[in-house]
Scaffold this active site. Sequence first.
Site, PDB file in Angstrom:
ATOM      1  N   ASN A   1      24.198 -15.549  10.650  1.00 46.35           N
ATOM      2  CA  ASN A   1      23.384 -15.087   9.520  1.00 46.35           C
ATOM      3  C   ASN A   1      24.033 -13.800   9.022  1.00 46.35           C
ATOM      4  OD1 ASN A   1      21.462 -14.111   7.779  1.00 46.35           O
ATOM      5  ND2 ASN A   1      19.875 -13.784   9.346  1.00 46.35           N
TER       6      ASN A   1
ATOM      7  N   GLY B   1      18.707  -7.038  15.872  1.00 46.72           N
ATOM      8  CA  GLY B   1      19.434  -5.860  15.404  1.00 46.72           C
ATOM      9  C   GLY B   1      19.209  -4.623  16.253  1.00 46.72           C
TER      10      GLY B   1
ATOM     11  N   GLU C   1      12.936 -10.865   8.805  1.00 45.62           N
ATOM     12  CA  GLU C   1      13.057  -9.878   7.721  1.00 45.62           C
ATOM     13  C   GLU C   1      12.329 -10.357   6.472  1.00 45.62           C
ATOM     14  OE1 GLU C   1      17.304  -9.572   8.135  1.00 45.62           O
ATOM     15  OE2 GLU C   1      16.931  -8.666  10.104  1.00 45.62           O
TER      16      GLU C   1
ATOM     17  N   HIS D   1      12.671 -16.151   8.217  1.00 47.99           N
ATOM     18  CA  HIS D   1      13.354 -15.142   9.040  1.00 47.99           C
ATOM     19  C   HIS D   1      12.463 -13.906   9.136  1.00 47.99           C
ATOM     20  CE1 HIS D   1      16.104 -11.965  10.214  1.00 47.99           C
ATOM     21  NE2 HIS D   1      16.808 -12.908  10.781  1.00 47.99           N
TER      22      HIS D   1
ATOM     23  N   LYS E   1      23.318 -12.067   6.509  1.00 46.38           N
ATOM     24  CA  LYS E   1      22.356 -11.144   5.851  1.00 46.38           C
ATOM     25  C   LYS E   1      22.955 -10.592   4.560  1.00 46.38           C
ATOM     26  CE  LYS E   1      20.203 -10.362  10.268  1.00 46.38           C
ATOM     27  NZ  LYS E   1      19.403  -9.521  11.133  1.00 46.38           N
TER      28      LYS E   1
ATOM     29  N   GLU F   1      13.210 -16.037  17.467  1.00 49.88           N
ATOM     30  CA  GLU F   1      13.840 -14.722  17.373  1.00 49.88           C
ATOM     31  C   GLU F   1      12.784 -13.643  17.588  1.00 49.88           C
ATOM     32  OE1 GLU F   1      17.625 -14.718  14.826  1.00 49.88           O
ATOM     33  OE2 GLU F   1      15.968 -14.806  13.428  1.00 49.88           O
TER      34      GLU F   1
ATOM     35  N   SER G   1      20.206 -10.090  18.815  1.00 47.97           N
ATOM     36  CA  SER G   1      21.255  -9.372  19.536  1.00 47.97           C
ATOM     37  C   SER G   1      22.111 -10.277  20.429  1.00 47.97           C
ATOM     38  CB  SER G   1      20.657  -8.209  20.348  1.00 47.97           C
ATOM     39  OG  SER G   1      20.063  -7.260  19.473  1.00 47.97           O
TER      40      SER G   1
HETATM   41  P1  PGA Z   1      21.133  -9.832  15.300  1.00 45.99           P
HETATM   42  O1  PGA Z   1      20.300 -10.646  14.157  1.00 45.99           O
HETATM   43  O2  PGA Z   1      22.001 -10.849  15.998  1.00 45.99           O
HETATM   44  O3  PGA Z   1      21.919  -8.822  14.550  1.00 45.99           O
HETATM   45  O4  PGA Z   1      20.106  -9.250  16.211  1.00 45.99           O
HETATM   46  C1  PGA Z   1      19.790 -11.917  14.409  1.00 45.99           C
HETATM   47  C2  PGA Z   1      19.047 -12.431  13.192  1.00 45.99           C
HETATM   48  O5  PGA Z   1      18.390 -11.636  12.515  1.00 45.99           O
HETATM   49  O6  PGA Z   1      19.102 -13.640  12.864  1.00 45.99           O
END
Ligand code: PGA
Length: 251
Positions: A9, A173, A97, A95, A11, A167, A213
């Site tokens: 992803n 993150g 976010e 997601h 982003k 997740e 992560s």
């Molecule tokens: P990350 O993000 O691997 O940077 O923690 C995962 C995601 O948001 O899909």
Amino acid sequence: MRRGLIAGNWKMYKRFDEAMVLASELKRYLTDLGHRDILVCVPFPYLKALADALGGSPVHIGAQNMHFEKEGAFTGEISGPMLVSVGCEYVLAGHSERRHVFGESDAWINRKILAALEVGLKPILCVGERLEQREQGATVDVVGRQLAKGLEGVPADAAAGLTIAYEPVWAIGTGRTATPEQGQEVHAFIRKEIRRHYGDGVADGMRILYGGSVKPENARALLAEPDIDGVLVGGASLKADSFAAIARGGL
Ligand code: PGA
């Protein structure tokens, strides 16, 4: 039994030239992975160019979001048919976010899932609890509700085309990954819910990804769990060497 899925992803990262370099590196690094599918969910403006550049490679293309209407006066939005028309195969829905920064509700996410399935996109429904919900022991309640609401009205034959991504919000993150055991526990719960709702065929075939992560260093142990069928990778998908290392099963 289930093919793995390693999804990146990107982003809101990378300019177009940087995205094209990353794609060509991925094409070079990821030749034959046999039992795993590879996917990158990229920014909208790059979809067509990346779908063309990665055509014939094992890397599939997805979007990070979509609107549920097919077309209309929705300034700034992108529809499912638009995604299909540029060679996009997958789309993320819900997601964390989108849920927490942009306030998307379970009802909206459900409409996106239904709309994606209708036009032949493969949706990845993202679910996961916040830290305070985990600390209150509410993880399975939260995930169970997101799952039930997200899948409302999805019939069994369509559910077979779906992927779930667990997740935990506190792991995205933050550098703080769920342990393989914590992941497996929630993945097993998700599969149990899918089984209760759709039966053995759909439950046994459904891919459930872990995200939060994920790095080359922790991917192997996560992927070794029986109900973790793949990973959804943010930060570590922005570099070809780390994403390729994860796609090969981790270090
Ligand atoms: P990350 O993000 O691997 O940077 O923690 C995962 C995601 O948001 O899909």
